[in-house]
Design an enzyme around this catalytic site. Structure first.
Site, PDB file in Angstrom:
ATOM      1  CG  HIS A 110      -1.719   1.206   1.357  1.00  0.00           C
ATOM      2  ND1 HIS A 110      -2.388   1.780   0.308  1.00  0.00           N
ATOM      3  CD2 HIS A 110      -1.855   1.906   2.560  1.00  0.00           C
ATOM      4  CE1 HIS A 110      -3.329   2.822   0.913  1.00  0.00           C
ATOM      5  NE2 HIS A 110      -2.930   2.851   1.985  1.00  0.00           N
ATOM      6  CB  SER A 253     -38.260  -9.521 -10.697  1.00  0.00           C
ATOM      7  OG  SER A 253     -38.462  -8.611  -9.577  1.00  0.00           O
TER       8      SER A 253
HETATM    9  P1  NAP Z   1      -1.772  -7.143   9.828  1.00  0.00           P
HETATM   10  O1  NAP Z   1      -2.588  -8.262   9.395  1.00  0.00           O
HETATM   11  O2  NAP Z   1      -2.278  -6.240  10.811  1.00  0.00           O
HETATM   12  O3  NAP Z   1      -0.285  -7.780  10.113  1.00  0.00           O
HETATM   13  C1  NAP Z   1       1.102  -7.075  10.515  1.00  0.00           C
HETATM   14  C2  NAP Z   1       1.810  -7.877  10.936  1.00  0.00           C
HETATM   15  O4  NAP Z   1       3.158  -7.057  11.219  1.00  0.00           O
HETATM   16  C3  NAP Z   1       1.646  -8.702  12.027  1.00  0.00           C
HETATM   17  O5  NAP Z   1       2.203 -10.092  11.792  1.00  0.00           O
HETATM   18  C4  NAP Z   1       2.350  -7.989  13.182  1.00  0.00           C
HETATM   19  O6  NAP Z   1       2.902  -8.963  14.249  1.00  0.00           O
HETATM   20  C5  NAP Z   1       3.564  -7.422  12.524  1.00  0.00           C
HETATM   21  N1  NAP Z   1       4.222  -6.444  13.169  1.00  0.00           N
HETATM   22  C6  NAP Z   1       3.841  -5.488  13.987  1.00  0.00           C
HETATM   23  N2  NAP Z   1       4.774  -4.736  14.663  1.00  0.00           N
HETATM   24  C7  NAP Z   1       5.984  -5.234  14.130  1.00  0.00           C
HETATM   25  C8  NAP Z   1       7.304  -4.683  14.130  1.00  0.00           C
HETATM   26  N3  NAP Z   1       7.705  -3.962  14.913  1.00  0.00           N
HETATM   27  N4  NAP Z   1       8.207  -5.540  13.594  1.00  0.00           N
HETATM   28  C9  NAP Z   1       7.758  -6.633  12.469  1.00  0.00           C
HETATM   29  N5  NAP Z   1       6.623  -6.819  12.280  1.00  0.00           N
HETATM   30  C10 NAP Z   1       5.695  -6.267  13.233  1.00  0.00           C
HETATM   31  O7  NAP Z   1      -1.260  -6.065   8.703  1.00  0.00           O
HETATM   32  P2  NAP Z   1      -1.997  -6.286   7.149  1.00  0.00           P
HETATM   33  O8  NAP Z   1      -3.445  -5.759   6.893  1.00  0.00           O
HETATM   34  O9  NAP Z   1      -1.631  -7.379   6.385  1.00  0.00           O
HETATM   35  O10 NAP Z   1      -1.260  -4.873   6.514  1.00  0.00           O
HETATM   36  C11 NAP Z   1       0.070  -4.929   6.183  1.00  0.00           C
HETATM   37  C12 NAP Z   1       0.233  -3.962   4.942  1.00  0.00           C
HETATM   38  O11 NAP Z   1      -0.604  -4.649   3.571  1.00  0.00           O
HETATM   39  C13 NAP Z   1      -0.139  -2.589   5.070  1.00  0.00           C
HETATM   40  O12 NAP Z   1       0.650  -1.676   4.349  1.00  0.00           O
HETATM   41  C14 NAP Z   1      -1.485  -2.623   4.429  1.00  0.00           C
HETATM   42  O13 NAP Z   1      -2.109  -1.515   4.021  1.00  0.00           O
HETATM   43  C15 NAP Z   1      -1.235  -3.479   3.272  1.00  0.00           C
HETATM   44  N6  NAP Z   1      -2.592  -4.249   2.665  1.00  0.00           N
HETATM   45  C16 NAP Z   1      -3.337  -4.876   3.510  1.00  0.00           C
HETATM   46  C17 NAP Z   1      -4.396  -5.587   3.132  1.00  0.00           C
HETATM   47  C18 NAP Z   1      -5.332  -6.717   3.869  1.00  0.00           C
HETATM   48  O14 NAP Z   1      -5.842  -7.612   3.093  1.00  0.00           O
HETATM   49  N7  NAP Z   1      -4.922  -6.584   4.979  1.00  0.00           N
HETATM   50  C19 NAP Z   1      -4.915  -5.356   1.699  1.00  0.00           C
HETATM   51  C20 NAP Z   1      -4.015  -4.506   0.788  1.00  0.00           C
HETATM   52  C21 NAP Z   1      -3.098  -3.948   1.329  1.00  0.00           C
HETATM   53  P3  NAP Z   1       1.833  -9.788  15.249  1.00  0.00           P
HETATM   54  O15 NAP Z   1       1.652 -10.934  14.239  1.00  0.00           O
HETATM   55  O16 NAP Z   1       2.622 -10.138  16.378  1.00  0.00           O
HETATM   56  O17 NAP Z   1       0.559  -8.989  15.550  1.00  0.00           O
END
Ligand code: NAP
Length: 344
Positions: A110, A253
């Site tokens: 993103h 419909s």
């Molecule tokens: P997410 O599900 O919240 O997962 C975040 C991951 O990052 C978790 O594994 C978390 O650890 C880890 N994390 C947190 N703090 C950290 C640190 N200090 N160092 C290393 N890892 C850390 O995130 P997400 O929704 O996948 O989003 C990630 C990116 O993808 C964002 O840029 C988002 O905008 C983009 N995106 C997401 C989606 C979607 O389907 N969700 C779609 C398109 C784009 P824990 O497992 O311990 O919590």
């Protein structure tokens, strides 16, 4: 505007990622999907996490070498930042920036961190984006079924070499099976935020709740209101997804069609569109991102309250009960889906 070029499998050069080390930082929704799909596509993938992450054991169980983020960045040629958007800048400052070197590639799913200037990598590092147009768990499940979720790619720094890396990565996660379109960090950030706020998440949730409330307040049974304003939505959206709005209209419909074209514009009015334009301008000016960062830095008080209010809405209880009566409605535990999708 001319039709955008769609890149497919034949445009990708997997060789640009062969013998490279790919690090996925974070193992949540997107992280686990990219890591598993790339591993299954034959690439060398490592996972970077913070010391107390709940995902360390999950990623290890799913066959990855897991290490602290800083170490993963040192070892990797391509580094995907799959941590939450609002945490990315701090992770970058502490663990990524000190371990970057010339020619490495930073990959985002993103564009917000780069577009808002929260992260400013040095000029000799490639900056690319591979943004699947679907949630991470679907990116994984579609890949396992031999399909793919379409994706956007973008290059902020690094030119054609960086683009080839982004395309190969998109290919590795299965996106070229469906189609890949090139965009910019700015365009992706602004359209993505607008879509989720005005239509996909904000707009749809508000529409469902308002429709449900209108029927219940008029004295109809909440169960009826749930079926009419929520349950059937998926069936209609599936038709739209398969054949467009006019294709959906072919299936309903004549009465439904007449109500659709005469009443729809009374629900989504000129005023609604004016509000949509305002929402878009707040995204374009950076107002939304500033507000969201402030809310995040102040402990998410309002965010948590609004989500809790949503969970207390009558539609949640009614929906839960009705869904439990319908065995064909998948009762997926999304939170446990990383594990569920681990097997190929
Ligand atoms: P997410 O599900 O919240 O997962 C975040 C991951 O990052 C978790 O594994 C978390 O650890 C880890 N994390 C947190 N703090 C950290 C640190 N200090 N160092 C290393 N890892 C850390 O995130 P997400 O929704 O996948 O989003 C990630 C990116 O993808 C964002 O840029 C988002 O905008 C983009 N995106 C997401 C989606 C979607 O389907 N969700 C779609 C398109 C784009 P824990 O497992 O311990 O919590």
């Amino acid at each position: 505007m001319p039709a955008a070029r769609v890149y497919t499998k034949k445009d990708a050069k997997p060789a640009v990622l062969k013998n490279k080390t790919l690090a996925v930082i974070g193992y949540g929704s997107q992280g686990h999907a990219h890591a598993l799909n790339l591993k299954d596509s034959g690439y060398k993938v490592i996972v970077g996490l913070y010391p107390k992450s709940k995902s360390i054991e999950v990623a290890k169980k799913q066959g990855f070498e897991v290490m602290p983020t800083a170490e993963a960045v040192k070892k990797a040629d391509v580094i995907m930042i799959a941590a939450p958007d609002m945490k990315q800048a701090a992770i970058y400052k502490q663990d990524i920036e000190p371990n970057l070197s010339k020619g490495k590639t930073l990959l985002f799913t993103h564009g917000m961190s780069i577009n808002a200037g929260f992260i400013k990598p040095p000029a000799d590092v490639n900056i690319v984006m591979v943004a699947p147009k679907g949630p991470g768990h679907i990116v994984r499940s579609q890949f396992c079924e031999g399909k793919g979720v379409p994706a956007l790619i973008a290059v902020q720094q690094g030119g054609p070499k960086a683009k080839a890396i982004a395309l190969a990565w998109a290919d590795g996660i299965g996106a070229t099976r469906a189609g890949v379109i090139e965009t910019t960090f700015k365009e992706e950030t602004e359209t993505d935020l607008f879509g989720e706020q005005a239509v996909l998440c904000g707009g749809v949730s508000a529409l469902i709740q308002a429709g449900f409330e209108t029927l219940v307040e008029a004295g109809y049974k909440p169960e009826m209101a749930y079926f009419e304003c929520c349950h059937e939505l998926k069936l209609i959206v599936d038709l739209i997804n398969e054949s467009g709005i006019s294709g959906m209209r072919f299936s309903i419909s004549e009465t439904a069609k007449y109500g659709d074209v005469t009443r729809g514009p009374r629900v989504v009015t000129k005023e609604t569109k004016k509000n949509m334009k305002k929402i878009l301008s707040e995204i374009q000016s950076g107002k939304f991102t500033k507000e969201w960062k402030k809310e995040y830095d102040n402990g998410l008080k309002n965010y948590k309250k609004l989500l809790a209010d949503g969970e207390k809405h009558q539609i949640e209880k009614v929906g839960q009960r009705l869904r439990s009566l319908m065995p064909w409605v998948a009762k997926k535990n999304i939170k446990g889906a990383q594990a569920a999708y681990s097997a190929k």
